[in-house]
Scaffold this active site. Structure first.
Site, PDB file in Angstrom:
ATOM      1  N   ASP A 129       0.860  -1.185   0.000  1.00 40.72           N
ATOM      2  CA  ASP A 129       0.000   0.000   0.000  1.00 40.72           C
ATOM      3  C   ASP A 129       0.895   1.232   0.000  1.00 40.72           C
ATOM      4  O   ASP A 129       1.993   1.209   0.563  1.00 40.72           O
ATOM      5  CB  ASP A 129      -0.903   0.007   1.240  1.00 40.72           C
ATOM      6  CG  ASP A 129      -1.959  -1.086   1.202  1.00 40.72           C
ATOM      7  OD1 ASP A 129      -2.498  -1.354   0.119  1.00 40.72           O
ATOM      8  OD2 ASP A 129      -2.249  -1.650   2.269  1.00 40.72           O
ATOM      9  N   ASP A 147      -7.075  -1.459  -4.576  1.00 40.65           N
ATOM     10  CA  ASP A 147      -8.133  -1.067  -3.637  1.00 40.65           C
ATOM     11  C   ASP A 147      -9.063  -0.037  -4.273  1.00 40.65           C
ATOM     12  O   ASP A 147     -10.286  -0.090  -4.095  1.00 40.65           O
ATOM     13  CB  ASP A 147      -7.531  -0.494  -2.353  1.00 40.65           C
ATOM     14  CG  ASP A 147      -6.678  -1.492  -1.597  1.00 40.65           C
ATOM     15  OD1 ASP A 147      -6.923  -2.709  -1.707  1.00 40.65           O
ATOM     16  OD2 ASP A 147      -5.755  -1.046  -0.889  1.00 40.65           O
TER      17      ASP A 147
END
Length: 178
Positions: A129, A147
């Site tokens: 991330d 995401d």
């Protein structure tokens, strides 16, 4: 409201739409994986580069769980769930889409995100991330392109479900009109 013609199963139009939606999904998957590789190659774990002061940074973190770190350490189970979701969505694609164009794109966009994070779980053992949104010291959990694809796809699908008539309602309306 104007009535939109649904896509017929196995029609030339459905094949074109599936080709377009698959192309979008593949593009998102490639962008997701390239951005993760770039972050891994150019940043140290935990490093943060402020892009918009007080609002947005690139911050290299990893996640061995799902959203917000839930199910930390259950990567293989999350991988199996991801594969099951992808196979189920592909198997039931026509039923889920109900002939609406935007639903094909929405579902394949979600699947590209699930695939992107599943690749991370197998290849890296964790999800990379790096998109970090915040206001002062209040941070949204860091996320990635996969995401974003999942969230945007779900948003489009839910909007379609809310704005389009349900199949049963539409059939009853047609029967009453006769």
């Amino acid at each position: 409201m104007a009535k939109h013609r649904k896509i017929e199963p196995r029609s030339r139009e459905e094949v074109r739409l599936l080709t377009l939606a698959s192309g979008i999904a593949f593009f998102l998957l490639i962008v997701d994986q390239i951005t993760k590789l770039m972050v891994e190659q150019r940043m140290r774990l935990g490093e943060s580069i402020e892009i918009v002061k007080g609002f947005f940074s690139l911050t290299f973190v990893t996640n061995k769980g799902a959203a917000w770190g839930m199910f930390h350490g259950y990567g293989i189970i999350l991988f199996v769930i991801g594969v099951a979701v992808m196979l189920s969505a592909i198997f039931f694609l026509r039923k889920l889409c109900d002939g609406y164009r935007e639903r094909y794109i929405a579902i394949l966009t979600v699947l590209s995100g699930v695939a992107g994070n599943s690749i991370d779980r197998i290849w890296r053992g964790e999800v990379v991330d790096f998109l970090d949104c915040y206001i002062k010291n209040h941070h949204w959990p860091a996320f990635n392109i996969a995401d974003c694809a999942i969230c945007v796809g779900i948003f489009i699908y839910m909007l379609s479900v809310l704005l389009r008539p349900a199949p049963e309602t539409e059939n009853k309306d047609n029967a009453n009109a006769v």
